[in-house]
Enzyme design. Structure first.
Site, mmCIF file in Angstrom:
data_model
loop_
_atom_site.group_PDB
_atom_site.id
_atom_site.type_symbol
_atom_site.label_atom_id
_atom_site.label_comp_id
_atom_site.label_asym_id
_atom_site.label_seq_id
_atom_site.Cartn_x
_atom_site.Cartn_y
_atom_site.Cartn_z
ATOM 1 N N LYS A 60 48.262 22.510 61.553
ATOM 2 C CA LYS A 60 47.757 21.723 60.419
ATOM 3 C C LYS A 60 48.678 21.915 59.214
ATOM 4 C CE LYS A 60 44.816 25.535 58.907
ATOM 5 N NZ LYS A 60 43.512 26.188 59.090
ATOM 6 N N ARG A 70 31.173 27.059 56.082
ATOM 7 C CA ARG A 70 32.033 25.890 55.953
ATOM 8 C C ARG A 70 31.568 24.872 56.989
ATOM 9 N NH1 ARG A 70 38.581 26.754 56.104
ATOM 10 N NH2 ARG A 70 38.300 26.479 58.339
ATOM 11 N N TYR A 86 62.314 26.578 27.568
ATOM 12 C CA TYR A 86 61.269 26.091 26.666
ATOM 13 C C TYR A 86 60.512 27.238 26.006
ATOM 14 C CZ TYR A 86 61.778 21.433 28.742
ATOM 15 O OH TYR A 86 62.248 20.216 29.159
ATOM 16 N N MET A 120 60.376 22.029 35.025
ATOM 17 C CA MET A 120 59.948 21.135 36.104
ATOM 18 C C MET A 120 60.953 21.141 37.261
ATOM 19 S SD MET A 120 58.937 17.096 35.850
ATOM 20 C CE MET A 120 57.659 17.299 34.634
HETATM 21 C C1 LIG Z 1 43.673 27.454 59.759
HETATM 22 C C2 LIG Z 1 42.756 27.852 60.851
HETATM 23 C C3 LIG Z 1 43.143 28.814 61.800
HETATM 24 C C4 LIG Z 1 44.416 29.642 61.690
HETATM 25 O O1 LIG Z 1 44.200 30.735 60.820
HETATM 26 P P1 LIG Z 1 45.361 31.814 60.541
HETATM 27 O O2 LIG Z 1 44.721 32.784 59.628
HETATM 28 O O3 LIG Z 1 46.460 31.063 59.882
HETATM 29 O O4 LIG Z 1 45.762 32.385 61.841
HETATM 30 C C5 LIG Z 1 42.290 29.035 62.870
HETATM 31 N N1 LIG Z 1 41.118 28.361 62.986
HETATM 32 C C6 LIG Z 1 40.714 27.449 62.071
HETATM 33 C C7 LIG Z 1 39.417 26.751 62.255
HETATM 34 C C8 LIG Z 1 41.515 27.177 60.967
HETATM 35 O O5 LIG Z 1 41.088 26.289 60.063
#
Ligand SMILES: *Cc1c(COP(=O)(O)O)cnc(C)c1O
Length: 384
Positions: free
Chosen positions: A38, A136, A266, A314
Site C-alpha cells: 500500500k 479501526r 528566511y 520550500m
Molecule cells: C499497513 C498494514 C500492515 C503492515 O504493517 P507493518 O507494521 O508495516 O508491517 C499489515 N496489516 C494491515 C492491515 C496494515 O494496514
C-alpha cells in the site's frame, strides 16, 4: 520528459528481495507472506517493489484500495491481491473483474460483490475483517456470526479468509496483543465449520518478529520489507537482518563563503558565529524535507555530516560545510541513506520531525522521483 529533478529517491531492488527473504527465513516455508505494498509500497514504487518481491518469491500482495490492485494486475502481477480497506459498489465490480480479494465488513459490500460475481458467473472469495481491539476497520466480535450466516446465503461468495490487526504489537512490555489474540482465537474456535481453505492472518511486522505463535497461515509485513524496524527496541531484539532500501539524494547547487554574523535563510533564524562555508541544496518541504526539522536536520556531504542552517525553505536549504573540505557545486548530498562511512537512517529523520520512520519513507517517496538499481546481493541464509 524534460530535465529530471536534482532530487531523487534511489530504491535498491536487491535490498527489497533480501528483506523479503529474511522474513521468509524467519517464518519458514509453512507460513505464507503477504507483501504489504500500500501507499506506493511505502514510497518505494508500487509496481517495481511488487515485482522485486515477486522475484523473491512473493505470491500475495496487500494494497489499500482497489485502484492499486488494478495497477498491479495491469503490470502483470499474479497471485493473491488483498484489498485491505475493502470495496464500495463500484470497487466490487473491479475487484471481480481483476480477481482482487477484498476484505468485507459491511452487508452492502457483501451484496455488491455477490451481485457482481453472479453477473460474471463466478464464485468470489472474500476475507472477513474483524476488529479485536484495534478500533479501526472490521466487524466487532459479536457481529461475526450473523455476518457469516449472511455470507452463506450468497452462493456466489465464499469465505477465503479471516483477518484482524493489532494496535500495539510494537509496544514493549505490553500485554494487549496477547489479550487480543486470545479474543481472536476464541472467535475462530466458535466458527470452525465456516469453510475450508480459508486463511487466518493477523501479524504485521512487529507481530511476526515478536510472537511466532501468532503468525497463523499468513503474515503481513510492510515496514520490515522496506528495511526498517517497527520500533527502535525491536531492532535490537529481532533476529531479522534487514537492509535499508531507500536513499534520498540531491545535488549541491552552490557553495559560498560567508562572514561571521551572516543571517541564513528566511527570518535569519540562524546567524553564523564564524566565517562559514554553506552548500545550497535544492531540497525543501515541497520535497518532503519538512520545515519543522529546521535546527535539527543533518545531511551527508563527502560522507560526513553537515548541519542544515537556518529555515528549511520550500525548495531549498543550506548545509554548513565549513569543516568538510572540497565540497563544490554538482556534488551529491545524501539526506537519507549512506554515503561513504556516513549514514542517516529514517528513524533519525523521524525524530527530527517528530514522526515515525513509516511516514518519512512515504513522504520522501511521494514527493520525489524514484529511480531503481540493484546493489550486490549478499548471501542469504537458506529457508529452514
Ligand atoms: C499497513 C498494514 C500492515 C503492515 O504493517 P507493518 O507494521 O508495516 O508491517 C499489515 N496489516 C494491515 C492491515 C496494515 O494496514
Amino acid at each position: 520528459m524534460g530535465t529530471p529533478s536534482w532530487n531523487r529517491v534511489e530504491v535498491d531492488r536487491a535490498a527489497l528481495r533480501h528483506n523479503f527473504r529474511q522474513v521468509r527465513h524467519l517464518v519458514g516455508p509453512a507460513v505464507d507472506i503477504l507483501a504489504v505494498v500500500k501507499a506506493d509500497a511505502y514510497g518505494h514504487g508500487l509496481i517495481p517493489a511488487s515485482q522485486a518481491f515477486a522475484e523473491a518469491g512473493a505470491t500475495s500482495f496487500g494494497v489499500a484500495e482497489v485502484e492499486e490492485g488494478v495497477q498491479l494486475r495491469q503490470a502483470g502481477i499474479t497471485g493473491q491481491i488483498v484489498v485491505m480497506l475493502g470495496v464500495d459498489r463500484q470497487g466490487a465490480e473491479e475487484a471481480v473483474a481483476h480477481d482482487l480479494t477484498p476484505v468485507v465488513y459491511t452487508l452492502e459490500a457483501m451484496e455488491a460483490l455477490a451481485a457482481c460475481a453472479a453477473k460474471a458467473g463466478c464464485r468470489k472469495g472474500v476475507q472477513i475483517k474483524v476488529d479485536v481491539g484495534m478500533g479501526r476497520l472490521g466487524l466487532l466480535p459479536r457481529e461475526l456470526e450473523s455476518f457469516l450466516a449472511a455470507l452463506r446465503r450468497f452462493p456466489n461468495l465464499f469465505l477465503a479468509g479471516i483477518a484482524s490487526h493489532f494496535p500495539k504489537a510494537d509496544a514493549e512490555g505490553d500485554a494487549t496483543t496477547e489479550e487480543q489474540y486470545r479474543v481472536f482465537q476464541e472467535l475462530l474456535a466458535g466458527i470452525q465449520s465456516a469453510g475450508d481453505g480459508r486463511i487466518i492472518h493477523i501479524a504485521n511486522s512487529a507481530t511476526l518478529m515478536r510472537y511466532p505463535q501468532m503468525r497463523c497461515d499468513l503474515v503481513r509485513p510492510g515496514i520490515s520489507l522496506y528495511g526498517c524496524y517497527p520500533a527502535d527496541w525491536l531492532q535490537k531484539a529481532s533476529s531479522l537482518d534487514l537492509r535499508p532500501v531507500m536513499r534520498f539524494a540531491t545535488t549541491v547547487l552552490q557553495v559560498k563563503e560567508v562572514p561571521a554574523g551572516q543571517g541564513v535563510s528566511y527570518g535569519h533564524r540562524y546567524v553564523t558565529e564564524r566565517p562559514a562555508k554553506l552548500a545550497v541544496l535544492p531540497v525543501g518541504y515541497d520535497d518532503g524535507y519538512l520545515r519543522r526539522m529546521t535546527g535539527k536536520a543533518e545531511v551527508l556531504l563527502a560522507g560526513q555530516r553537515a548541519p542544515i542552517r537556518g529555515m528549511i525553505c520550500m525548495n531549498a536549504c543550506m548545509a554548513e560545510v565549513t569543516d568538510i573540505p572540497g565540497v563544490k557545486a554538482g556534488d551529491t548530498a545524501v539526506l537519507l541513506g549512506c554515503q561513504g562511512a556516513g549514514e542517516i537512517r529514517a528513524e533519525e529523520i523521524a525524530r527530527w520531525s517528530e514522526t515515525i520512520n513509516y511516514e518519512i519513507l512515504c513522504l520522501f517517496g511521494s514527493c520525489n522521483r524514484q529511480v531503481y538499481y540493484d546493489s550486490e546481493e549478499p548471501a542469504t541464509p537458506p529457508v529452514c
